[in-house]
Design an enzyme around this catalytic site. Structure first.
Site, PDB file in Angstrom:
ATOM      1  CD  GLU A 173     -13.362 -30.104   5.893  1.00 65.55           C
ATOM      2  OE1 GLU A 173     -14.286 -29.418   6.360  1.00 65.55           O
ATOM      3  OE2 GLU A 173     -12.270 -29.612   5.514  1.00 65.55           O
ATOM      4  CG  ASP A 222     -15.550 -27.542   3.027  1.00 59.95           C
ATOM      5  OD1 ASP A 222     -15.861 -27.599   4.225  1.00 59.95           O
ATOM      6  OD2 ASP A 222     -15.861 -26.570   2.299  1.00 59.95           O
TER       7      ASP A 222
END
EC number: 3.1.26.3
Length: 244
Positions: A135, A65
């Site tokens: 992610e 992320d």
């Protein structure tokens, strides 16, 4: 390497793991440490039911992320030299939104390879599954090959995807854009009002109005109140001649 457990669950996981290497090859990825790739596709629900698996993908997701955010911010900074901080923030929020990452994950075919616990991945419980997988995969690439490789992967797949996908339009946060403009220009917030609901319970359509001091108004509709408000905000932005 993922250890083998002699049960039905493990048989399926072993098959998915072997296929995972084919997926990585199709995506142009070659891992030096394959455990990073494997861990990226281990959901916490699966690890909880299989304690011999020492790690799931949540930590990789956290790392990915941050890497994704930095790469996208850098890309937007370089390609939008006249954009303000607020404009860049809105664009970044859209590009890394769950809707966009879920769509990209679907396009890349990531979800079929995740190892899930029994009962997981159904209904609304896993709405972010695809986004989380992308992610965690980014995090795995970063740990295995560094920032340059992670950036190359993100720009190759995410940026190409957003240039051609309608998901960006779906994910645009018109309400936030309208709110920011109202605060700056009118020193107040827009007012939303539910006008009506039509259709059966399983297929309702919501109609919403939005106004600014009763001077500027617009209406929108959607399959739920949230979508209707987004549509209304979009229409009012058009009234205000704000390009989004």
């Amino acid at each position: 390497m993922i250890k083998k457990k002699h049960n039905q669950n493990q048989s399926k996981s072993g098959s998915k793991t072997r296929d995972l290497y084919s997926l990585a090859s199709e995506l142009g990825l070659k891992f030096n440490k394959t455990s990073y790739l494997e861990t990226a596709f281990i959901h916490s629900s699966f690890r909880n039911e299989n304690p011999e698996y020492k790690e799931d993908n949540e930590r990789l997701e956290f790392l990915g992320d941050s890497v994704l955010g930095l790469v996208v911010a850098k890309y937007l900074y370089r390609t939008n030299p006249s954009a303000s901080e607020g404009e860049l923030s809105r664009q970044k929020a859209t590009l890394v939104s769950t809707a966009v990452l879920n769509g990209l994950s679907e396009k890349l075919g990531l979800s079929p390879f995740v190892l899930l616990g029994k009962g997981e991945g159904q209904g609304g419980a896993q709405k972010k599954l695809g986004a989380n997988l992308f992610e965690s995969l980014v995090g795995a690439i970063y740990l295995d090959q560094g920032m340059e490789a992670a950036e190359k992967f993100i720009l190759k797949h995410l940026i190409d995807y957003i240039k051609t996908s309608d998901k960006i339009k779906e994910a645009t946060d018109y309400k936030s854009t309208l709110q920011e403009i109202c605060q700056k220009k009118f020193k107040l917030l827009p007012t939303y009002r539910l006008l009506k609901e039509t259709g059966p319970d399983h297929e309702k359509t919501f109609y919403v109005s939005v106004s600014i001091r009763d001077k500027y108004t617009a209406e929108g509709k959607g399959k739920n109140k949230k979508f209707a408000e987004q549509d209304a905000a979009k229409q009012l932005l058009k009234v205000l001649k704000i390009k989004v």
